[in-house]
Motif scaffolding. Structure first.
Motif, PDB file in Angstrom:
ATOM      1  N   ALA A 167       0.822  -1.206   0.000  1.00  0.00           N
ATOM      2  CA  ALA A 167       0.000   0.000   0.000  1.00  0.00           C
ATOM      3  C   ALA A 167       0.855   1.254   0.000  1.00  0.00           C
ATOM      4  CB  ALA A 167      -0.937   0.019   1.205  1.00  0.00           C
ATOM      5  N   SER A 168       0.389   2.242  -0.741  1.00  0.00           N
ATOM      6  CA  SER A 168       0.899   3.604  -0.649  1.00  0.00           C
ATOM      7  C   SER A 168      -0.256   4.518  -0.281  1.00  0.00           C
ATOM      8  CB  SER A 168       1.505   4.059  -1.976  1.00  0.00           C
ATOM      9  OG  SER A 168       2.679   3.350  -2.282  1.00  0.00           O
ATOM     10  N   PHE A 169       0.035   5.541   0.501  1.00  0.00           N
ATOM     11  CA  PHE A 169      -0.941   6.590   0.783  1.00  0.00           C
ATOM     12  C   PHE A 169      -0.611   7.782  -0.116  1.00  0.00           C
ATOM     13  CE2 PHE A 169      -1.645   5.258   5.509  1.00  0.00           C
ATOM     14  CZ  PHE A 169      -2.271   4.102   5.085  1.00  0.00           C
ATOM     15  N   PHE A 170      -1.630   8.541  -0.498  1.00  0.00           N
ATOM     16  CA  PHE A 170      -1.380   9.738  -1.286  1.00  0.00           C
ATOM     17  C   PHE A 170      -2.064  10.956  -0.674  1.00  0.00           C
ATOM     18  CE2 PHE A 170      -4.971   7.598  -3.433  1.00  0.00           C
ATOM     19  CZ  PHE A 170      -5.930   8.597  -3.457  1.00  0.00           C
ATOM     20  N   ASP A 171      -1.428  12.103  -0.851  1.00  0.00           N
ATOM     21  CA  ASP A 171      -1.958  13.398  -0.418  1.00  0.00           C
ATOM     22  C   ASP A 171      -1.876  14.358  -1.593  1.00  0.00           C
ATOM     23  OD1 ASP A 171      -2.314  13.285   2.719  1.00  0.00           O
ATOM     24  OD2 ASP A 171      -0.425  12.266   2.271  1.00  0.00           O
ATOM     25  N   ILE A 172      -2.991  14.993  -1.905  1.00  0.00           N
ATOM     26  CA  ILE A 172      -3.070  15.918  -3.034  1.00  0.00           C
ATOM     27  C   ILE A 172      -3.583  17.261  -2.526  1.00  0.00           C
ATOM     28  CG2 ILE A 172      -4.151  16.396  -5.268  1.00  0.00           C
ATOM     29  CD1 ILE A 172      -4.502  13.334  -5.581  1.00  0.00           C
ATOM     30  N   THR A 173      -2.905  18.329  -2.905  1.00  0.00           N
ATOM     31  CA  THR A 173      -3.359  19.684  -2.594  1.00  0.00           C
ATOM     32  C   THR A 173      -3.624  20.431  -3.887  1.00  0.00           C
ATOM     33  OG1 THR A 173      -2.075  19.739  -0.543  1.00  0.00           O
ATOM     34  CG2 THR A 173      -2.813  21.848  -1.424  1.00  0.00           C
ATOM     35  N   VAL A 174      -4.844  20.918  -4.024  1.00  0.00           N
ATOM     36  CA  VAL A 174      -5.233  21.737  -5.171  1.00  0.00           C
ATOM     37  C   VAL A 174      -5.280  23.188  -4.702  1.00  0.00           C
ATOM     38  CG1 VAL A 174      -6.978  22.189  -6.926  1.00  0.00           C
ATOM     39  CG2 VAL A 174      -6.616  19.845  -6.101  1.00  0.00           C
ATOM     40  N   THR A 175      -4.503  24.028  -5.332  1.00  0.00           N
ATOM     41  CA  THR A 175      -4.476  25.446  -4.978  1.00  0.00           C
ATOM     42  C   THR A 175      -4.989  26.263  -6.153  1.00  0.00           C
ATOM     43  OG1 THR A 175      -2.541  25.071  -3.581  1.00  0.00           O
ATOM     44  CG2 THR A 175      -3.049  27.356  -4.168  1.00  0.00           C
ATOM     45  N   GLY A 176      -6.104  26.952  -5.928  1.00  0.00           N
ATOM     46  CA  GLY A 176      -6.704  27.761  -6.979  1.00  0.00           C
ATOM     47  C   GLY A 176      -6.780  29.218  -6.570  1.00  0.00           C
ATOM     48  N   LYS A 177      -7.887  29.836  -6.874  1.00  0.00           N
ATOM     49  CA  LYS A 177      -8.121  31.236  -6.525  1.00  0.00           C
ATOM     50  C   LYS A 177      -9.500  31.327  -5.894  1.00  0.00           C
ATOM     51  CE  LYS A 177      -8.542  35.844  -8.639  1.00  0.00           C
ATOM     52  NZ  LYS A 177      -8.554  36.574  -9.932  1.00  0.00           N
ATOM     53  N   GLY A 178      -9.567  31.797  -4.671  1.00  0.00           N
ATOM     54  CA  GLY A 178     -10.836  31.893  -3.985  1.00  0.00           C
ATOM     55  C   GLY A 178     -11.625  33.120  -4.401  1.00  0.00           C
ATOM     56  N   SER A 179     -12.923  33.099  -4.066  1.00  0.00           N
ATOM     57  CA  SER A 179     -13.773  34.251  -4.387  1.00  0.00           C
ATOM     58  C   SER A 179     -15.046  34.192  -3.545  1.00  0.00           C
ATOM     59  CB  SER A 179     -14.134  34.270  -5.874  1.00  0.00           C
ATOM     60  OG  SER A 179     -15.152  33.309  -6.150  1.00  0.00           O
ATOM     61  N   HIS A 180     -15.854  35.199  -3.665  1.00  0.00           N
ATOM     62  CA  HIS A 180     -17.192  35.188  -3.093  1.00  0.00           C
ATOM     63  C   HIS A 180     -18.011  34.123  -3.826  1.00  0.00           C
ATOM     64  CE1 HIS A 180     -21.101  36.478  -1.708  1.00  0.00           C
ATOM     65  NE2 HIS A 180     -20.558  37.478  -0.990  1.00  0.00           N
ATOM     66  N   ALA A 181     -18.807  33.384  -3.088  1.00  0.00           N
ATOM     67  CA  ALA A 181     -19.588  32.306  -3.707  1.00  0.00           C
ATOM     68  C   ALA A 181     -20.621  32.838  -4.690  1.00  0.00           C
ATOM     69  CB  ALA A 181     -20.277  31.478  -2.627  1.00  0.00           C
ATOM     70  N   ALA A 182     -21.008  34.112  -4.552  1.00  0.00           N
ATOM     71  CA  ALA A 182     -21.967  34.704  -5.478  1.00  0.00           C
ATOM     72  C   ALA A 182     -21.323  35.126  -6.795  1.00  0.00           C
ATOM     73  CB  ALA A 182     -22.631  35.918  -4.823  1.00  0.00           C
TER      74      ALA A 182
END
Length: 390
Positions: A185-200
């Motif tokens: 077994a291997s474990f994996f960790d993924i981080t997605v970095t985008g650009k945040g904003s107001h949900a509206a």
């Protein structure tokens, strides 16, 4: 031969130890109390040597038989619990919130202590028995830690054996899979970095959460479209973390999970395709995707001849009609595999009356298994280190 008489008479003591350990679970490398109970019991039984703090919380007991032989056999049990809130309803349920013996390691430790008590009293063997109580089996590298600290240099053994409970509902059914038995077994960790904003105003964002969700679905195509049809492998996403408010599109999202495999080529294929998919989605969604893999478990491979020895010891206790040597490989993983990379041995399974699966918050190990497992461990020592009649 049924349960060994001296072990059967000690069954109430074993159940008391088991209940105590179950009520006081400790997760990997935190098994201070558990290790203290184990070490105190070994000293009480009259062991020749008791060593603590092997890989932080591991315990090793050394017991010499009445004969003067040079052969040495190792027996191993794991001690750690899981970060699970128990819901079993037992009167001896976990007293430590968020921690539970949901895999039965409390039972494994108790069984090995039962064998230790019996063998220390009889010493009916020729050579040395090494009792290994291992911390941190649940993905934290306890076996590797003990080996790195010189376990088999300080306490050399010719063979090593282990055992796991199985809630099959078939009490005292002993099985072993010869050769490749459990997945790596291997474990994996993924981080997605985008650009945040107001949900509206989502058009102002590069949505990390949308990207993460799409990645999860795409990963499931790897087994169906990239893995050869006759190759066994598993890819499971088990965690997704993102966001902190109802009206905020999050800047980052994190994914974690595991891959399981029986051949390194399958592991390499899955990891390569996951990296490629992450790179493609990073470009397509205008985000940054970082992925990290950690090798956690080796493939567990049982020595065929020593598998027969494990089964022979089990048959002495549960009867030949209750042993099976052709069980199929299992996609679960076990870090006893690391010890088998160094020392030949075998890892078997012992069924009990429970049917709630392992790693479930309602899991219950049937205490009736305790003297059975202890007797199998004891017979392994007596059979592999026979004392010549005088």
């Amino acid at each position: 031969m049924p349960i060994l008489a001296d072990i059967e008479s000690a069954a109430p003591e074993l159940e008391a130890i088991f209940r105590d350990l179950h009520a006081n679970p400790e997760i990997g490398f935190e098994e201070t109390r558990t290790a203290g109970v184990v070490a105190d019991k070994l000293r009480e039984f009259g062991f020749d040597e008791v060593h603590q703090a092997v890989a932080k919380t591991g315990v090793v007991g050394v017991l010499h038989g009445r004969g003067q032989g040079n052969r040495r056999i190792g027996l191993r049990a794991d001690m750690d619990a899981l970060p699970i809130q128990e819901t079993s309803g037992l009167d001896y349920a976990s007293q430590n919130p968020g921690k539970m013996h949901a895999c039965g390691h409390d039972g494994h430790t108790t069984m090995l202590l039962g064998a230790a008590k019996y063998l220390a009293g009889s010493r009916n063997f020729d050579g040395t028995a090494i009792f290994i109580f291992q911390p941190a089996e649940e993905g934290l590298g306890g076996a590797r830690g003990m080996i790195a600290e010189g376990l088999f240099k300080r306490f050399p053994v010719d063979e090593i054996y282990g055992m796991h409970n199985q809630p099959t509902g078939q009490a005292n059914r002993a099985t072993v899979c010869k050769g490749t038995a459990m997945a790596g077994a291997s474990f994996f960790d993924i981080t997605v970095t985008g650009k945040g904003s107001h949900a509206a105003m989502p058009h102002q964002s590069n949505d990390a959460l949308v990207t993460a969700s799409a990645l999860i679905g795409q990963f499931q195509t790897i087994l169906g479209r990239n893995m050869p049809a006759l190759e066994s492998a598993v890819l499971s996403v088990t965690q997704i973390h993102a966001g902190s408010a109802y009206n905020v599109i999050p800047e980052t999202a994190r994914i974690a999970g595991t891959i399981r495999f029986f051949e390194p080529e399958a592991r390499d294929l899955m990891q390569r395709r996951m990296r490629e998919i992450c790179a493609g989605f990073a470009t397509g969604f205008g985000v940054v995707v970082d992925i990290e893999f950690r090798k956690i478990f080796d493939v567990l491979k049982n020595d065929p001849a020593l598998s027969d020895e494990w089964l022979a010891a089990a048959a002495d206790i549960v009867g030949t009609e209750n042993v099976n040597d052709d069980s199929r490989p299992f996609t679960g993983s076990e870090d006893f595999a690391d010890m088998l990379q160094v020392i030949p041995g075998a890892y078997g399974n012992l069924g009990h009356a429970g049917t709630i699966p392992l790693h479930n918050p309602g899991f219950v190990l049937d205490p009736a298994i305790l003297p059975v497992g202890a007797s199998i461990y004891a017979r392994l020592i007596e059979r592999r280190l026979p004392l010549e009649a005088t």
